[in-house]
Design a protein around this motif. Sequence first.
Motif, short mmCIF file in Angstrom:
data_model
loop_
_atom_site.label_atom_id
_atom_site.label_comp_id
_atom_site.label_asym_id
_atom_site.label_seq_id
_atom_site.Cartn_x
_atom_site.Cartn_y
_atom_site.Cartn_z
N GLY A 1 0.68 -1.27 -0.10
CA GLY A 1 0.07 0.05 -0.18
C GLY A 1 0.74 1.30 -0.05
N ALA A 2 0.63 2.15 1.02
CA ALA A 2 1.38 3.52 1.17
C ALA A 2 2.57 3.26 2.02
N GLY A 3 2.84 1.84 2.50
CA GLY A 3 3.91 1.76 3.57
C GLY A 3 4.59 0.53 3.01
N VAL A 4 5.34 0.12 4.00
CA VAL A 4 6.45 -1.11 3.71
C VAL A 4 6.14 -2.01 5.05
N ARG A 5 6.40 -3.28 4.79
CA ARG A 5 6.49 -4.48 5.63
C ARG A 5 7.73 -5.28 5.63
N ASN A 6 7.83 -5.76 6.89
CA ASN A 6 8.94 -6.89 7.17
C ASN A 6 7.95 -8.07 6.93
N THR A 7 8.41 -8.97 5.41
CA THR A 7 7.76 -9.89 5.11
C THR A 7 8.54 -11.31 4.70
N LEU A 8 7.77 -12.61 4.99
CA LEU A 8 8.13 -13.57 4.60
C LEU A 8 7.30 -14.40 3.69
N ILE A 9 7.87 -14.68 2.77
CA ILE A 9 7.16 -15.48 1.58
C ILE A 9 7.39 -16.94 1.37
N LEU B 1 7.45 0.76 10.06
CA LEU B 1 6.81 -0.55 9.33
C LEU B 1 5.41 -0.42 9.45
N THR B 2 4.70 -1.10 8.63
CA THR B 2 3.32 -1.57 8.69
C THR B 2 3.31 -2.85 9.20
N PRO B 3 2.68 -2.92 10.61
CA PRO B 3 2.72 -4.29 10.99
C PRO B 3 2.13 -5.34 10.35
N GLY B 4 2.09 -6.79 10.58
CA GLY B 4 1.22 -7.80 9.93
C GLY B 4 -0.09 -7.74 10.93
N GLY C 1 2.41 2.08 9.58
CA GLY C 1 3.54 2.47 9.80
C GLY C 1 3.49 4.03 9.65
N GLY C 2 4.84 4.43 10.20
CA GLY C 2 5.24 5.56 10.37
C GLY C 2 4.71 6.45 11.83
#
Length: 303
Positions: free
Chosen positions: A95-103, A129-132, A300-301
Amino acid sequence: MRKLLQIALLQMAPGDTWEENLEKGLQACRRARKQGADLALFPEMWSMGYRLEGRPAAQWKAEAIPAESPFVQRFGELAAQLEMAVGITLLEQYGAGVRNTLILFDRWGQRQLTYAKVHTCDFGPERELTPGEGFPVTALDTRWGPVQVGAMICYDREFPESARILMLKGAELILVPNACPMEINRLSQLRARAFENMLAIATCNYPETVPDCNGHSTLFDGVAYLPDQEGSRDTCVREADGREQILLAELDLDLLRRYRETEVHGNAYRHPEQYGILTEQRVEAPFIRPDARPAGKSTGGSV
């Protein structure tokens, strides 16, 4: 035949760009498969090497990539070519943010799990970050049949609720990408999460050549007691030293599943009717922190 799941923990130092990390990551996956791995796991935010500290947020946010980027797609393609599951990590545009992600890709190259870090380290750069939202579990197809797999990322491990929720959703194995010093207390957290939930936890960290990291990637199998042995055993199956390496760790699925059917932990004797306070959102002294994200705040932010 015993069902021995081979997990490759890719304890490697990252490069400076996602292109460098793509190439090094692909090569590591190929090496892991030659060693017999069924699943390969990367450290936290492999796409950009978790290089957040000491940099302006705008700078590292610009290094985020979409979940559908060529970086991610290449690992899915390689998973299918190697017939090996791959857990790739990234700083994800979201979206407008960023995440810490595992795929997580299965051995057919199909995307089976996308997990974004829920417990972001809001006392530092991760506040941006944007939390999951939530802790999903998937049935990962392996040569030994389906294995129920979930994920935590680094700081998630410090909250017992993370692993507890995954256990209640049926997880047998939790994958934990990491980027911090795995000293005795953090290793003890993993040991406790595996013991109390009767599940396996595979953690992949960066080596000691990476700032604020020290290696010590691990596999805890969660099996504390064996029928032919007195007393308890250490549930740590494998532990790396600090060097850069691919550590192959063997998880005995039959042993774990028999143990889960008979032992006393996990969800066998819980009293959830007594746990209502766990879902209350108020925070009282001495745990009030001015930089804490307000309850329910998922974007996030700075706020």
